[in-house]
Design an enzyme around this catalytic site. Structure first.
Site, PDB file in Angstrom:
ATOM      1  N   GLY A 108       0.924  -1.238   0.055  1.00  0.00           N
ATOM      2  CA  GLY A 108       0.017  -0.031  -0.068  1.00  0.00           C
ATOM      3  C   GLY A 108       0.933   1.317   0.016  1.00  0.00           C
ATOM      4  CD  GLU A 109       0.906   7.018   0.095  1.00  0.00           C
ATOM      5  OE1 GLU A 109       1.376   6.751  -1.101  1.00  0.00           O
ATOM      6  OE2 GLU A 109       0.688   8.305   0.406  1.00  0.00           O
ATOM      7  CG  PHE A 110       0.461   4.801   4.671  1.00  0.00           C
ATOM      8  CD1 PHE A 110       0.952   5.994   4.909  1.00  0.00           C
ATOM      9  CD2 PHE A 110      -0.869   4.782   4.182  1.00  0.00           C
ATOM     10  CE1 PHE A 110       0.308   7.206   4.943  1.00  0.00           C
ATOM     11  CE2 PHE A 110      -1.538   5.690   4.247  1.00  0.00           C
ATOM     12  CZ  PHE A 110      -0.982   7.184   4.433  1.00  0.00           C
ATOM     13  N   GLY A 111       2.909   1.149   3.317  1.00  0.00           N
ATOM     14  CA  GLY A 111       3.734   0.091   3.616  1.00  0.00           C
ATOM     15  C   GLY A 111       3.358  -1.367   3.196  1.00  0.00           C
ATOM     16  CB  VAL A 138      -1.340  -5.336   2.559  1.00  0.00           C
ATOM     17  CG1 VAL A 138      -2.542  -5.837   3.130  1.00  0.00           C
ATOM     18  CG2 VAL A 138      -1.453  -3.769   2.242  1.00  0.00           C
ATOM     19  CE  LYS A 156      -5.746  -1.636   4.160  1.00  0.00           C
ATOM     20  NZ  LYS A 156      -6.233  -0.372   3.853  1.00  0.00           N
ATOM     21  CG  ASP A 176     -10.869   5.938  -4.571  1.00  0.00           C
ATOM     22  OD1 ASP A 176     -11.164   5.905  -5.936  1.00  0.00           O
ATOM     23  OD2 ASP A 176      -9.509   5.540  -3.996  1.00  0.00           O
TER      24      ASP A 176
HETATM   25  N1  ADE Z   1      -5.875  -6.555   0.565  1.00  0.00           N
HETATM   26  C1  ADE Z   1      -6.046  -5.483   1.250  1.00  0.00           C
HETATM   27  N2  ADE Z   1      -6.841  -5.532   2.318  1.00  0.00           N
HETATM   28  C2  ADE Z   1      -7.261  -6.956   2.327  1.00  0.00           C
HETATM   29  C3  ADE Z   1      -8.097  -7.748   2.903  1.00  0.00           C
HETATM   30  N3  ADE Z   1      -8.856  -7.314   4.076  1.00  0.00           N
HETATM   31  N4  ADE Z   1      -8.175  -9.094   2.855  1.00  0.00           N
HETATM   32  C4  ADE Z   1      -7.613  -9.673   1.412  1.00  0.00           C
HETATM   33  N5  ADE Z   1      -6.849  -8.711   0.943  1.00  0.00           N
HETATM   34  C5  ADE Z   1      -6.480  -7.495   1.306  1.00  0.00           C
END
Ligand code: ADE
Length: 892
Positions: A575-578, A580, A598, A691
């Site tokens: 993600g934008e911050f690091g 997942v 996250k 969004d």
């Molecule tokens: N990618 C980002 N969030 C997610 C989530 N909650 N479950 C599965 N993949 C993801």
């Protein structure tokens, strides 16, 4: 007779032919070179018919010979190590009388490196040349008989160099031998281009240093994909050594003679690998080359969890020989399994019951579900055996029982009529099961003061209930369940509400009910739940930006999790911050929960941390089955984490792209419905998403769709689709309503626009809205009234709903709750989904040309909408059953 030209430290760079005028014959300046010397015909005994041209020299009688032959300039090209192969004959001095002392049996090979060819007038200076070697013959020829010369050809190879300049000359020195030079081949070695392990390797020149190998990375052949990086090593001798890594044929392709060829029609390959294409399983076919999946034949289906190698199956036929046995207190029903199990083993049975009491004024029978008054042993739904006992009958009542057989694909079929089976205990008509399931008889709303054991419950036949008499400053918990013909549904998830101290919001709540059709892969079941909704106008979402210290908002809305309770398993994205990750939340004494985690990468600034946690303080305020659930946060240790429920199927857009064409329309509508439920909840809370797009919807293992990605409602930095507008805002243009793009007017109405785009994405299985049009062209064409056409196979009703969402005037767009109830109507009336856009001629794509009542699909709905419900029976009695027929109605 040709002789090497005699040179005295001077100009013998060229050679001459004693027969012809002196000529210049350069060597062919390309590598490798094979050529003879076109000077003198000499009949070799080996091939008497083909003349061979040679250079000869034989001044064996004269002392102090110093004859030279020099090549033209030879460009080095890619060569690192150059080889010279000389084929020659050499006469044995012993065989020539009177030459001892002057006759020699060797000649010398020299070379000279230069970056460019020497000017033509350059004098030949032997001292410029470096000696490579003295060449002696392995064999020599002896003139045994003048008429029958025996000739032995010698082949000698020498390495020249190292050659580091652009080119070089070769020179041969004769010091008094009797030689015929038949050919000179100048070459370098290379590993030839090759295919190995489904990867291609280019022509490669070995390393100058013979002890080191050149590592070469292969490129996977077409339709293959890399597993371990394919590599070969090029050895000094031009041989490929040590093959490493490999490629595998992609889906839809199999290995054929070192390449990946497409599967033939009738075959498929669903996973990449070096296996062969498989024949389509029974009741399925693939019509094109390179099939990755075989589509089920008409009337056959594949359940979500069925492997692609499994035969397609169909719902079972009706159970057979239903018999009843009644004793004083109980009714026993027994039946035989269907004659056709549909090709599956996962058969179950549902016993549905109706109690019908007389008839209303129109002579129509009034029916309601018998449950929960009756007891079914072992149970009414999901029976694996073929019998059931039913107890607790009321006296003087007619009951009708339906036993239906279901299997894993029953839920994928629009019409369930073929499975209806009835047992008459009275004289009422059978109701097709598909209608029966959707009748909601009533709702039970249960209200409880938090942490109190007592509760009050209300039964209502309407879809709302007013709750009064609540106490101020008290937390109440509502749950609601409905009674349908299939029995009681589960209670809805808890809805908690705290009444204000001043009693302002104490007065009443509305409970709305909706029908929810869920396909869980085995049965079409019905969940009915009622949504408690606070009075309109109360904004319950609290913008974390209104907090002076945003960390307070996190503390208030997100639970802090002990880091050691989080087990991270693997990284699933960035993600934008690091990163997942996915993993488990293992809270002692509770069941493990699959979660997505996250993380905030190290080295962040305070502002990053606040933006990162902002999402948690928003998400933590929501509690809805179609909104991604926040489990908690880790803020007191590093890394800072946000933990949310795990969604097995990931983002909706990519999920649909990989499952192109694999769902029924009803399943796609189920997904859209879930999103509409989530968005209704958000808009009721006063939250504007900004969004909403399929990439921001997550899908769980049961195809339940949940709205996610809340952090970006303000900044939109993380969305790769977001582009800067002329006013400097960053906006996902294709998903955004015109008024939001033009002057930043974001609202639930602009979210509705985005919802219409999500509908389009879903119905087109993840196609990119407006395809490859530029953002600027999208804005212009929307302004000119252009709207996305219906995706292939899209029901008219759904495309009309999209067009409603894309009305230019935001106030004319439907609300999320209207969208939701429209989708419910479609679900209850699956026939409304059968007319596809492709079937309708002169179909309009413009919101301006929409019919006035596109969202009302039955006469009843239409009359309700124009407040003329009391005329429903008159219309029906007059034979007006469709909206079309109304358009032909006369004034009379
Ligand atoms: N990618 C980002 N969030 C997610 C989530 N909650 N479950 C599965 N993949 C993801």
């Amino acid at each position: 007779m040709v002789s090497f030209m005699r040179c005295h430290n001077s100009d013998c760079a060229m050679f001459s032919d004693s027969r012809d005028a002196p000529s210049k014959v350069g060597w062919i300046p390309s590598l490798p070179i094979r050529f003879g010397f076109p000077q003198k015909d000499l009949q070799l005994s080996m091939k008497p018919t083909s003349p061979i041209h040679t250079f000869q020299v034989c001044h064996v009688m004269e002392p102090n010979q110093n004859n030279w032959l020099r090549s033209g300039w030879i460009q080095r090209q890619a060569a690192q190590r150059v080889y010279v192969e000389m084929r020659f004959t050499l006469r044995d001095c012993n065989s020539i009388p009177w030459v001892s002392g002057t006759c020699k049996e060797t000649f010398n090979l020299f070379y000279l490196q230069t970056n460019e060819p020497l000017p033509a007038a350059t004098r030949f200076r032997p001292s410029d040349y470096s000696k490579v070697d003295t060449i002696a013959a392995d064999e020599s020829f002896t003139q045994t008989d003048l008429g029958d010369r025996v000739l032995r050809l010698n082949t000698e190879v020498r390495e020249v160099g190292p050659v580091t300049q652009n080119g070089f000359y070769l020179a041969f020195q004769d010091v008094g031998a009797c030689i015929a030079l038949v050919s000179v081949k100048v070459f370098y070695k290379r590993c030839p281009s090759t295919l190995r392990n489904l990867a291609s390797f280019p022509d490669t020149v070995p390393h100058m240093d013979s002890s080191s190998l050149v590592e070469v990375r292969g490129a996977c052949v077409e339709n293959a994909e890399e597993r371990d990086t394919p590599k070969l090593y090029c050895g000094a001798d031009g041989d490929w050594l040590v093959p490493l890594g490999h490629c595998i044929c992609s889906i839809g392709h199999e290995e054929m003679d070192g390449f990946c060829g497409a599967c033939n029609p009738g075959f498929f390959k669903a996973i990449a690998g070096n296996t062969k294409c498989s024949k389509c399983p029974l009741h399925s076919s693939s019509h094109d080359q390179a099939g990755t999946l075989c589509h089920c034949d008409k009337g056959f289906y594949r359940a979500l969890k069925d492997p692609t190698t499994m035969a397609c199956t169909r719902p079972p036929s009706a159970p057979r020989n239903l018999v009843s046995l009644i004793n004083d207190t109980a009714l026993f029903l027994r039946w035989m399994p269907p004659s056709d199990l549909g090709g599956r083993k996962d058969i179950t049975y549902n016993v549905l019951c109706q109690r019908c009491d007389g008839s209303d004024g129109d002579g129509m029978t009034q029916c309601e579900a018998c449950e929960p008054d009756l007891r079914f042993i072992p149970r009414a739904l999901g029976l694996t055996g073929t019998s059931v006992a039913i107890l607790d009958f009321a006296s003087h009542t007619n009951y009708t029982f339906h036993v239906e057989a279901m299997n894993g694909v029953s839920g994928l079929v629009l019409s369930a009529l073929n499975r209806m089976n009835c047992l008459f205990c009275g004289n009422i008509k059978c109701i097709p099961k598909s209608q029966l399931l959707f009748i909601i008889f009533d709702c039970f709303a249960r209200l409880q003061e938090q942490e109190q054991l007592s509760y009050s419950s209300t039964r209502t036949k309407s879809t709302s209930v007013v709750v009064t008499g609540l106490r101020p400053s008290t937390v109440y918990v509502f749950h609601v369940r409905a009674r349908t013909a299939a029995g009681y549904t589960a209670y809805s998830s808890n809805f908690e509400f705290e009444t204000a101290a001043d009693g302002m919001n104490v007065k009443e709540w509305e409970l709305r009910s909706v029908v929810y059709s869920v396909s869980n892969g085995h049965t079409v079941s019905v969940l009915t739940f009622c949504l408690p909704v606070p009075f309109s106008g109360i904004k319950t979402y609290v913008d974390p930006d209104t907090y002076e210290d945003p960390t307070q908002a996190v503390e208030e809305f997100a639970k802090e999790i002990v880091p050691s309770y989080i087990c991270i398993e693997r990284v699933i994205g960035a993600g934008e911050f690091g990163e997942v990750c996915s993993g488990y939340l293992r809270i002692p004494g509770r069941m493990d929960i699959s979660v997505a985690i996250k993380t905030l990468k190290g080295g962040y600034m305070d502002q990053h941390r606040r933006d990162f946690l902002r999402e948690a303080s928003i998400m933590g305020q929501f509690n809805n089955p179609n909104i991604i659930r926040l489990e908690g946060v880790v803020t007191n240790s590093r890394p800072v984490m946000i933990v949310v429920e795990y969604m097995e199927n990931g983002a909706l857009d990519s999920f649909l792209r990989t499952r192109d064409g694999q769902f029924t329309v009803l399943q796609l509508v189920g997904m859209l419905r879930g999103i509409a439920v989530g968005m209704t909840y958000l808009s009721d809370m006063g939250y504007v998403h900004r969004d909403l797009a399929a990439r921001n919807i997550l899908v769980d293992e049961n195809l339940v769709c949940k709205v996610s990605d809340f952090g970006m409602s303000r900044v939109l930095e993380d969305d790769s689709e977001a582009a800067y507008t002329t006013t400097g805002g960053k906006i996902p243009i294709r998903w955004t309503a015109p008024e939001a793009i033009a002057y930043g007017k974001f609202s639930s109405a602009s979210d509705i626009w985005s919802y219409g785009i999500v509908m389009w994405e879903v119905m087109s299985y993840g196609e990119r809205p407006y395809w490859e049009m530029s953002n600027q062209d999208v804005i212009l064409s929307i302004d000119e009234g252009y709207r996305l056409p219906a995706p292939m196979g899209c029901p008219v009703t759904l495309h009309q709903l999209m067009l409603h969402c894309w009305q230019k005037e935001w106030s004319q767009r439907p609300r999320f709750n209207e969208v939701l109830s429209f989708l419910d109507k479609l679900t209850i009336n699956p026939s409304s989904l059968l007319t596809l856009v492709n079937d309708v001629q002169s179909y309009s794509h413009s919101p301006e040309e929409l019919p006035d009542y596109p969202l009302f699909i039955s006469i009843g709905d239409w009359l309700d909408s124009i407040k003329m419900s009391q005329y429903k029976n008159n219309f029906l009695a007059g034979g007006y059953t469709t909206l079309d027929s109304i358009s032909t109605m006369s004034i009379e």
